[in-house]
Design an enzyme around this catalytic site. Structure first.
Site, PDB file in Angstrom:
ATOM      1  N   HIS A   1       0.842  -1.206   0.000  1.00  0.00           N
ATOM      2  CA  HIS A   1       0.000   0.000   0.000  1.00  0.00           C
ATOM      3  C   HIS A   1       0.875   1.254   0.000  1.00  0.00           C
ATOM      4  O   HIS A   1       1.259   1.757   1.063  1.00  0.00           O
ATOM      5  CB  HIS A   1      -0.915   0.013   1.230  1.00  0.00           C
ATOM      6  CG  HIS A   1      -2.025  -0.976   1.154  1.00  0.00           C
ATOM      7  ND1 HIS A   1      -3.228  -0.701   0.546  1.00  0.00           N
ATOM      8  CD2 HIS A   1      -2.114  -2.248   1.592  1.00  0.00           C
ATOM      9  CE1 HIS A   1      -4.013  -1.763   0.620  1.00  0.00           C
ATOM     10  NE2 HIS A   1      -3.350  -2.717   1.248  1.00  0.00           N
TER      11      HIS A   1
ATOM     12  N   LYS B   1     -10.925  18.126   3.053  1.00  0.00           N
ATOM     13  CA  LYS B   1     -10.749  19.245   3.982  1.00  0.00           C
ATOM     14  C   LYS B   1      -9.438  19.987   3.767  1.00  0.00           C
ATOM     15  O   LYS B   1      -9.409  21.224   3.811  1.00  0.00           O
ATOM     16  CB  LYS B   1     -10.833  18.725   5.423  1.00  0.00           C
ATOM     17  CG  LYS B   1     -10.624  19.787   6.481  1.00  0.00           C
ATOM     18  CD  LYS B   1     -11.821  20.691   6.647  1.00  0.00           C
ATOM     19  CE  LYS B   1     -12.913  19.999   7.423  1.00  0.00           C
ATOM     20  NZ  LYS B   1     -14.047  20.902   7.744  1.00  0.00           N
TER      21      LYS B   1
END
Length: 539
Positions: free
Chosen positions: A192, A394
């Site tokens: 990952h 965000k």
């Protein structure tokens, strides 16, 4: 099996809806196979200044190609590629001329679709693992050290690479941990790279995007702002628009963008629903107007909201009621504005990509919780929505706020949910419970600020367990009071989070103040749950 079978279903399987800007055309599509980290992959791609969208693995290839993707990234997932009913990728994707990058399960699905072989080896790799880089001519792993610590989460392995692919890395238990076919612009890794635990992970993603796929970075705060202003002007024209301003960074940046696009056609409406923290109404009225010069109307709707919430304890019901009452408040404000200035046709909201994702997203992903500005909107909404942040995370919103020149105290403000303290009271929302929680919350914020931790943590929800009581001893007498929960968390985008390690002495000080100064509270507890499995807010 690619990822641990206990991995939660992804919270992000939804593509962004609405008109696409120039910088949103030709997106990199992240195909979500139920990954824990699909949203993180999308964020990492955007950090490379390339726009990305998450789409479900159930989306047809025709629908994917209709988006004219610049590249496709196949995410991880909890399934085994050879298991009955396991999600697959249409093999025709690999004949479409689109660059493809496979991660973990996506790496295995890619290998299978191209004629390789995936086996259940009986050896599992979870957590930190040493990757041995062997492909010195690899474009993907170029200039990496011979050994790199990476994050693995799989039980199956690629046993045979597809024809035409070069194997470029292995581990002790995984003989094929990376491969690439540069001629066809394909590559993949078993680990990952999107998580911070993988060394050089962002470099590897960038090398796929830039060096393998041949993409040019163009997703920047300046380009986003320019595109959104053009879209808003085209949508609104010369008509009137109102914005639901909460004082938080999301609605503040949304309002500033719309104001830059249409100027005085915008009026901001601040609804005091009685669910605010101490001093927030005054802060919004003072700081935001001073910073932007935007017209602001304040609506006092405390009794309206509390009456509507009376007797309600179920979290989703609360959110939907609050969403409905927000809209009713805006409608009433719009009617008043219309009498003075003409009709109002549009409502601006600070909706973010995580809000859309957690509310179900409209493409089949599981609903984690309905956000008041998405899943909580009434069916008879009388406004057309303007949502300039709907495609953004965000951190991207904060970059836009800085680009717009908003002051640091607004751009850097810790997130606070639209439903306010209404979803931080576990149980019925009442005047008395709100005052109790408001006092405790003010103590926590004051102490965290004094300790210099405002920027070190993402936010610290303070939660009242209104339906729970416990025995205590205060003033030499027995008490039977409520617990207060502290939920300090660290995060980059609210999609994943970890609990913040606040110093014990500070926690002790906060606990002593709350139990000493807040009536009917005799216990303070600390929530140390990460997200996932827990969400940041309790409701």
């Amino acid at each position: 099996m690619s990822e641990a079978s206990t991995s939660p279903q992804s919270e992000a399987s939804a593509a962004v809806s609405g008109p696409a800007s120039q910088t949103q055309s030709h997106p990199v599509l992240v195909v979500d196979f139920g990954a824990q980290y699909a949203q993180l992959i999308a964020r990492r791609i955007r950090e490379a200044n390339i726009y990305s969208e998450i789409v479900p693995s159930t989306m047809s290839l025709a629908a994917m190609l209709a988006k004219e993707p610049a590249a496709v990234v196949l995410s991880g997932g909890p399934s085994s590629v050879y298991a009955e009913g396991a999600p697959q990728i249409d093999a025709a994707l690999f004949d479409a001329g689109v660059p493809v990058f496979g991660i973990c399960y996506g790496f295995q699905a890619m290998a299978t679709a191209l004629g390789g072989r995936v086996d259940q080896t009986g050896r599992r790799e979870y957590g930190g693992t040493t990757l041995n880089v062997t492909g010195k001519d690899s474009r993907l792993l170029r200039d990496l050290p011979d050994q790199v610590n990476v994050w693995m989460s799989h039980g199956d392995s690629v046993a045979e690479a597809p024809a035409g692919f070069t194997v470029t890395a292995h581990t002790v238990d995984t003989p094929i941990a990376a491969f690439e076919n540069l001629e066809r612009r394909f590559a993949g890794v078993q680990y990952h790279p999107e998580v911070v635990h993988s060394e050089h992970g962002q470099e590897v993603l960038k090398r796929f995007l830039y060096d393998v796929a041949g993409l040019e970075p163009g997703w920047t705060a300046d380009s986003i702002l320019t595109d959104q202003i053009d879209l808003i002007r085209a949508q609104i024209g010369d008509r009137k628009v109102i914005c639901g301003l909460s004082g938080g960074v999301d609605s503040a940046v949304a309002a500033a963008i719309v104001h830059k696009a249409v100027g005085d056609q915008l009026t901001c409406v601040f609804v005091d629903h009685g669910l605010l923290r101490a001093g927030e109404r005054e802060q919004v009225q003072r700081d935001y107007v001073a910073a932007t010069g935007i017209k602001l109307v304040t609506v006092d709707a405390q009794e309206q909201f509390l009456t509507a919430l009376a007797g309600v304890t179920e979290p989703e019901a609360k959110r939907k009621i609050i969403g409905r009452e927000f809209i009713r408040s805006f409608e009433n404000a719009a009617a008043s504005i219309a009498q003075e200035e003409g009709g109002v046709d549009f409502l601006v909201q600070g909706t973010l990509y995580p809000d859309v994702v957690e509310s179900g997203g409209g493409t089949g992903t599981a609903t984690i919780k309905s956000h008041h500005n998405v899943g909580g909107l009434p069916d008879d909404l009388k406004f057309a929505l303007v949502e300039p942040l709907r495609a953004l995370f965000k951190d991207e919103v904060r970059l836009l706020g800085a680009e717009l020149g908003l002051p640091p105290e607004i751009v850097g403000r810790q997130p606070f949910p639209g439903p306010g303290l209404g979803i931080r009271i576990i149980g019925e929302v009442t005047h008395a419970r709100l005052e109790l929680l408001r006092t405790a919350d003010a103590i926590v914020r004051e102490e965290l600020t004094a300790a210099g931790l405002d920027t070190a943590i993402w936010q610290c929800p303070v939660v009242l367990l209104a339906e729970v009581r416990s025995v205590g001893v205060q003033g030499d007498g027995r008490t039977y009071g409520h617990p207060i929960v502290l939920r300090p968390v660290s995060s980059e985008d609210a999609m994943t989070a970890d609990w913040s390690r606040i110093p014990y002495d500070l926690l002790a000080k906060i606990s002593n103040r709350i139990t000493g100064e807040v009536a009917d509270v005799n216990r303070v507890v600390l929530d140390i749950t990460s997200k996932p499995p827990g969400t940041i807010e309790w409701e």
